[in-house]
Structure formats: structure tokens, C-alpha cells
Design an enzyme around this catalytic site. Sequence first.
Site, PDB file in Angstrom:
ATOM      1  N   ARG A  12      47.276  46.254  33.128  1.00 52.70           N
ATOM      2  CA  ARG A  12      46.490  44.745  32.445  1.00 52.70           C
ATOM      3  C   ARG A  12      47.961  44.599  31.518  1.00 52.70           C
ATOM      4  O   ARG A  12      48.362  44.167  31.047  1.00 52.70           O
ATOM      5  CB  ARG A  12      46.272  45.374  30.931  1.00 52.70           C
ATOM      6  CG  ARG A  12      45.350  46.474  31.220  1.00 52.70           C
ATOM      7  CD  ARG A  12      43.729  44.797  32.186  1.00 52.70           C
ATOM      8  NE  ARG A  12      43.365  46.085  32.513  1.00 52.70           N
ATOM      9  CZ  ARG A  12      42.180  46.520  33.401  1.00 52.70           C
ATOM     10  NH1 ARG A  12      43.587  46.184  34.461  1.00 52.70           N
ATOM     11  NH2 ARG A  12      41.248  47.051  33.620  1.00 52.70           N
ATOM     12  N   SER A  57      36.076  42.046  27.881  1.00 54.76           N
ATOM     13  CA  SER A  57      36.148  43.658  26.839  1.00 54.76           C
ATOM     14  C   SER A  57      37.594  42.834  26.236  1.00 54.76           C
ATOM     15  O   SER A  57      38.835  42.675  26.315  1.00 54.76           O
ATOM     16  CB  SER A  57      37.347  44.391  27.725  1.00 54.76           C
ATOM     17  OG  SER A  57      35.931  44.196  28.334  1.00 54.76           O
ATOM     18  N   GLU A  91      43.088  42.916  23.975  1.00 60.57           N
ATOM     19  CA  GLU A  91      43.260  42.392  25.522  1.00 60.57           C
ATOM     20  C   GLU A  91      43.508  41.061  25.374  1.00 60.57           C
ATOM     21  O   GLU A  91      44.305  40.774  26.247  1.00 60.57           O
ATOM     22  CB  GLU A  91      41.953  43.010  26.554  1.00 60.57           C
ATOM     23  CG  GLU A  91      42.415  43.167  27.777  1.00 60.57           C
ATOM     24  CD  GLU A  91      42.055  43.326  28.465  1.00 60.57           C
ATOM     25  OE1 GLU A  91      41.074  42.826  29.507  1.00 60.57           O
ATOM     26  OE2 GLU A  91      41.562  44.537  28.843  1.00 60.57           O
TER      27      GLU A  91
END
Length: 351
Positions: free
Chosen positions: A167, A244, A345
Site C-alpha cells: 500500500r 477500506s 488507508e
Amino acid sequence: MLLLENIPMAPLTTIKIGGPAKYFVEARSIGEVQEAVEFARSRNLPLFVLGGGSNLLVADSGWPGLVLRIALQGIDRQAAHDDEGKILFEVGAGESWDKFVSRAVMSRCAGVECLSGIPGSVGGTPVQNVGAYGQEVSETISSVQVLDLKDGVVRELCSQACGFAYRTSIFNTSDRGRFIVLRVTYALTREGQPRITYADLKRQFEGRETPPNLAETREAVRHIRALKGMLIVAGDPDGQSAGSFFKNPVLSEEQHEELRNRAASRGLTIPSYPALETHKKVSAAWLVEHSGFSKGFGSGRAGISSKHALALVNRGAARAADILALKEQIQQRVHEIWGIRLEPEPVMVGF
């Protein structure tokens, strides 16, 4: 370049939250991107580059400078100059990500089929190293064309230069704010087989005598995402989210052992997911749900999706402050119980 003032940012995000941008430009060419950057620089304005708005939370106060929305289009396909049978797709940063995935699947090219249904634009995928259901874009990105804000030069960065990890990339870590993504080139496998490694996908195709093709895999992924409220559908009460909200934690062996012991003391077992274990990750959703935050939690303006424990949703009138308060409540409780600090995130803008 069309320069607009005091443009609300909430409609430009999937969570539908955020105050106004003082200045706003939608750039459809590299020249317009450069012109907008020069405008911000000449007036000493803070610059924020906006893509599809899907992984984003904008402050209630908005953005005090220039919001530059990248709208560069185009999906160009060509054969790679090697012996691996790869097909290169050069894609404008402003293209819809799912439109590109659809094009790739229809062209019978494998490598991004498990990333179907992810909202947002192509330009955001290398920044976050977007991944889902056993695939990450870093596995197929060949190069990224960028505008280097240090010197105004358009550069081509190879995949290795992007520093991809879980990520993350140089675009959101070491060189955050230095580059604007203009185009991304993906190397996909011609006539390749879909990747069916994720548990949800395996269950979807259990009992079949023949393996699924790329198109069937894409539809299965979209179906699974829809069941989890991770597919944007008009009228879905869980649809106003930033996806998310927390990353799956990456733990050391020592941290994982401590987590197992904490779970055992509560009569619980940490679930095992092969797709997560390859990165020594644990399920953030499991941690959230076993900290008292079930699906559908919250009766106020902000809550948790009824379909997915990691999606914080705007129930219609939420402000950024409401989402942040819920985020911090979840983080604090998970840390108290499990000793793990969940990392958000989405990109936070204007705070």
C-alpha cells in the site's frame, strides 16, 4: 486552463464529505497540468492533486489553495518488445480504473482482473500500490510517467524506481508531493489465466469442473465487492465511503505471537488467510469486529458499513469531524485490546 473558485469538494469524493477548494482546475492535457502548477507556484498556493476521489477524506474547512483534478484520458495498447508475450497498456491518469480493467479483460490480458470494481482513477493506483483479492498493481506496472515538481520536467519512472511496498510507493512516502502522475503503463499477460488465490474467490468457484476465465473472475470479484458494500451502486446506503479505512497490519513474528496469545486468552483464534500471510499481515476487519465494532455500528451521521467492518460510511449528513471521531474511537479500542495501532488507508486532505 479553466480556473474556478470556491468549488465544493464533497461531490468530487466517494464519501461525499469535504469543504470547498479555493481554486479548482480540471486538466485534460500535460500542458494544462503544467499551467496549473505554475499558477499555484506563482501565487504561493498549496497544491493538491485530485484523482477519482475514492480513497480520500477532505477536511470540513476544505482546501486553501489549488485543487488540480487530473483528467488525462486514453488507453493505448501495444505489444511489448520482449519474448514474454506481454501486452502494454498506456493509460491516462484520469481514466476510470474499472474501465481500464474491463478493457484489459475483454482483450484477454491477465494481471488486473482481481482489481475489478475498485473505484477511482488510474493515476491513484501507483500512489497507493492498490491491491485486492490477491493482486497488486505493482506486479504489472511497467513504468509511470510523471511531472517532477522539483524542476518541471516530465519523466518516466520504471517500476523499481517507484519503490513499491504494501500500500505504499515513493509517491506517498519518501517523495510525497514531488510527482504528479500523468500516465501509467501496465504489462499484462496475453491469454493469461486469472489468479484465484484469495479465499472468497476460491469459494465462489468451488465445485466447478473447469477453471474460470478472466471475464468470469472479473464478475465474481465485482459480485463479492458488492456484497461487502465495496462497489459503488446508486442508492446503496453503504455506498458513501472511502473504501477500506484501515490497512491490514503487517506484523513481526514477535508481534504476531503476542497477538495469538491475546486472542487465546479470550478463547479466540486469529484467522489464517494465505493471501495475507504472504506479507505477514493480519485482518484489520477481524481486529475491528473483535473490538466491539460490528458491521452496521453507529446510529449517528457516521457509522460502519452493514456489509464490511472496514468501511466507515457517511449516512447522509456526516462531516469529516464525525468520520475522524469514529476512526479514533476504533483505533483506540483496537490498541487497548490487541496492542496494535491501525493505520488509516485514505489520504487526509486539509487537516
